[in-house]
Design a protein around this motif. Structure first.
Motif, PDB file in Angstrom:
ATOM      1  N   LEU A  66      34.628  12.990  -6.083  1.00  0.00           N
ATOM      2  CA  LEU A  66      34.128  13.150  -7.446  1.00  0.00           C
ATOM      3  C   LEU A  66      32.637  13.508  -7.465  1.00  0.00           C
ATOM      4  O   LEU A  66      32.209  14.350  -8.246  1.00  0.00           O
ATOM      5  CB  LEU A  66      34.378  11.858  -8.229  1.00  0.00           C
ATOM      6  N   MET A  67      31.859  12.880  -6.601  1.00  0.00           N
ATOM      7  CA  MET A  67      30.410  13.084  -6.600  1.00  0.00           C
ATOM      8  C   MET A  67      29.991  13.838  -5.343  1.00  0.00           C
ATOM      9  O   MET A  67      29.846  13.259  -4.276  1.00  0.00           O
ATOM     10  CB  MET A  67      29.692  11.737  -6.663  1.00  0.00           C
ATOM     11  N   VAL A  71      28.693  21.132  -5.706  1.00  0.00           N
ATOM     12  CA  VAL A  71      29.598  21.308  -6.848  1.00  0.00           C
ATOM     13  C   VAL A  71      30.282  19.955  -7.041  1.00  0.00           C
ATOM     14  O   VAL A  71      30.897  19.445  -6.114  1.00  0.00           O
ATOM     15  CB  VAL A  71      30.669  22.394  -6.553  1.00  0.00           C
ATOM     16  N   THR A  72      30.181  19.369  -8.223  1.00  0.00           N
ATOM     17  CA  THR A  72      30.805  18.057  -8.445  1.00  0.00           C
ATOM     18  C   THR A  72      32.321  18.205  -8.538  1.00  0.00           C
ATOM     19  O   THR A  72      32.849  19.304  -8.739  1.00  0.00           O
ATOM     20  CB  THR A  72      30.295  17.404  -9.748  1.00  0.00           C
ATOM     21  N   GLY A  73      33.007  17.090  -8.417  1.00  0.00           N
ATOM     22  CA  GLY A  73      34.457  17.110  -8.576  1.00  0.00           C
ATOM     23  C   GLY A  73      34.850  17.629  -9.949  1.00  0.00           C
ATOM     24  O   GLY A  73      35.832  18.351 -10.097  1.00  0.00           O
ATOM     25  N   GLY A  96      33.321   6.996  -4.155  1.00  0.00           N
ATOM     26  CA  GLY A  96      32.693   5.874  -3.463  1.00  0.00           C
ATOM     27  C   GLY A  96      32.124   4.878  -4.453  1.00  0.00           C
ATOM     28  O   GLY A  96      31.472   3.924  -4.088  1.00  0.00           O
ATOM     29  N   GLY A  97      32.335   5.130  -5.743  1.00  0.00           N
ATOM     30  CA  GLY A  97      31.891   4.218  -6.779  1.00  0.00           C
ATOM     31  C   GLY A  97      30.640   4.659  -7.514  1.00  0.00           C
ATOM     32  O   GLY A  97      30.276   4.081  -8.516  1.00  0.00           O
ATOM     33  N   ALA A  98      29.974   5.700  -7.017  1.00  0.00           N
ATOM     34  CA  ALA A  98      28.763   6.190  -7.706  1.00  0.00           C
ATOM     35  C   ALA A  98      29.177   7.076  -8.874  1.00  0.00           C
ATOM     36  O   ALA A  98      29.985   7.981  -8.718  1.00  0.00           O
ATOM     37  CB  ALA A  98      27.900   6.984  -6.735  1.00  0.00           C
ATOM     38  N   ARG A 104      31.548   9.435 -15.389  1.00  0.00           N
ATOM     39  CA  ARG A 104      32.296   8.269 -15.888  1.00  0.00           C
ATOM     40  C   ARG A 104      33.155   8.684 -17.088  1.00  0.00           C
ATOM     41  O   ARG A 104      34.327   8.342 -17.176  1.00  0.00           O
ATOM     42  CB  ARG A 104      31.348   7.138 -16.289  1.00  0.00           C
ATOM     43  N   GLU A 105      32.570   9.446 -18.001  1.00  0.00           N
ATOM     44  CA  GLU A 105      33.309   9.931 -19.171  1.00  0.00           C
ATOM     45  C   GLU A 105      34.484  10.814 -18.736  1.00  0.00           C
ATOM     46  O   GLU A 105      35.590  10.694 -19.248  1.00  0.00           O
ATOM     47  CB  GLU A 105      32.358  10.723 -20.078  1.00  0.00           C
ATOM     48  N   PHE A 106      34.231  11.683 -17.768  1.00  0.00           N
ATOM     49  CA  PHE A 106      35.271  12.573 -17.246  1.00  0.00           C
ATOM     50  C   PHE A 106      36.436  11.769 -16.678  1.00  0.00           C
ATOM     51  O   PHE A 106      37.593  12.029 -16.983  1.00  0.00           O
ATOM     52  CB  PHE A 106      34.651  13.485 -16.175  1.00  0.00           C
TER      53      PHE A 106
END
Length: 135
Positions: A66-67, A71-73, A96-98, A104-106
């Motif tokens: 995701l992070m 390019v982000t997830g 990994g939780g970051a 978070r909204e996504f």
């Protein structure tokens, strides 16, 4: 007498799996773990992954961090949705939780699976079963 090796769940079919994670050691380790049962391909670059799919490569499941820095997830998913909507439905996000507020909204709106690192093989296999069943 040593215990018998743990075999993959019998309901899990062989699949073509793409791993996209800019954390190279994690991505390579995950590929090695999955190669016992699957055709697993790894790239640290979401741009490279999108290029492969644009060229016509098809995957039964796409494991995407995701992070990522380049390019982000979320950006990968949005590009893939435009380029290959069917493939975009095959993403399993890893984190990994970051989180950023945007990610978070996504994730909260997401109907795609999300697995937290580190994870056990059994947890990943459970998410792969429905994707490989319709492959």
């Amino acid at each position: 007498m040593p215990p018998p090796p743990t075999a993959p769940a019998p309901s899990l079919q062989r699949g073509r799996i793409l791993i996209v994670d800019d954390e190279r050691s994690f991505g390579k380790t995950l590929r090695l773990m999955l190669m016992d049962l699957h055709e697993a391909t790894y790239t640290p670059s979401a741009k490279e992954a999108l290029g492969w799919i644009r060229e016509g490569r098809q995957y039964d499941a796409i494991l995407c961090d995701l992070m990522m820095a380049e390019v982000t997830g979320r950006q990968f998913h949005e590009a893939l949705r435009e380029q290959s909507p069917e493939q975009a439905l095959r993403i399993i996000f890893m984190t990994g939780g970051a989180y950023t507020p945007s990610s978070r909204e996504f994730v909260e709106q997401l109907t795609l699976p999300l697995i937290s690192k580190p994870f056990k093989r059994e947890a990943l296999d459970a998410l792969l079963v429905p994707l490989l069943a319709r492959a």
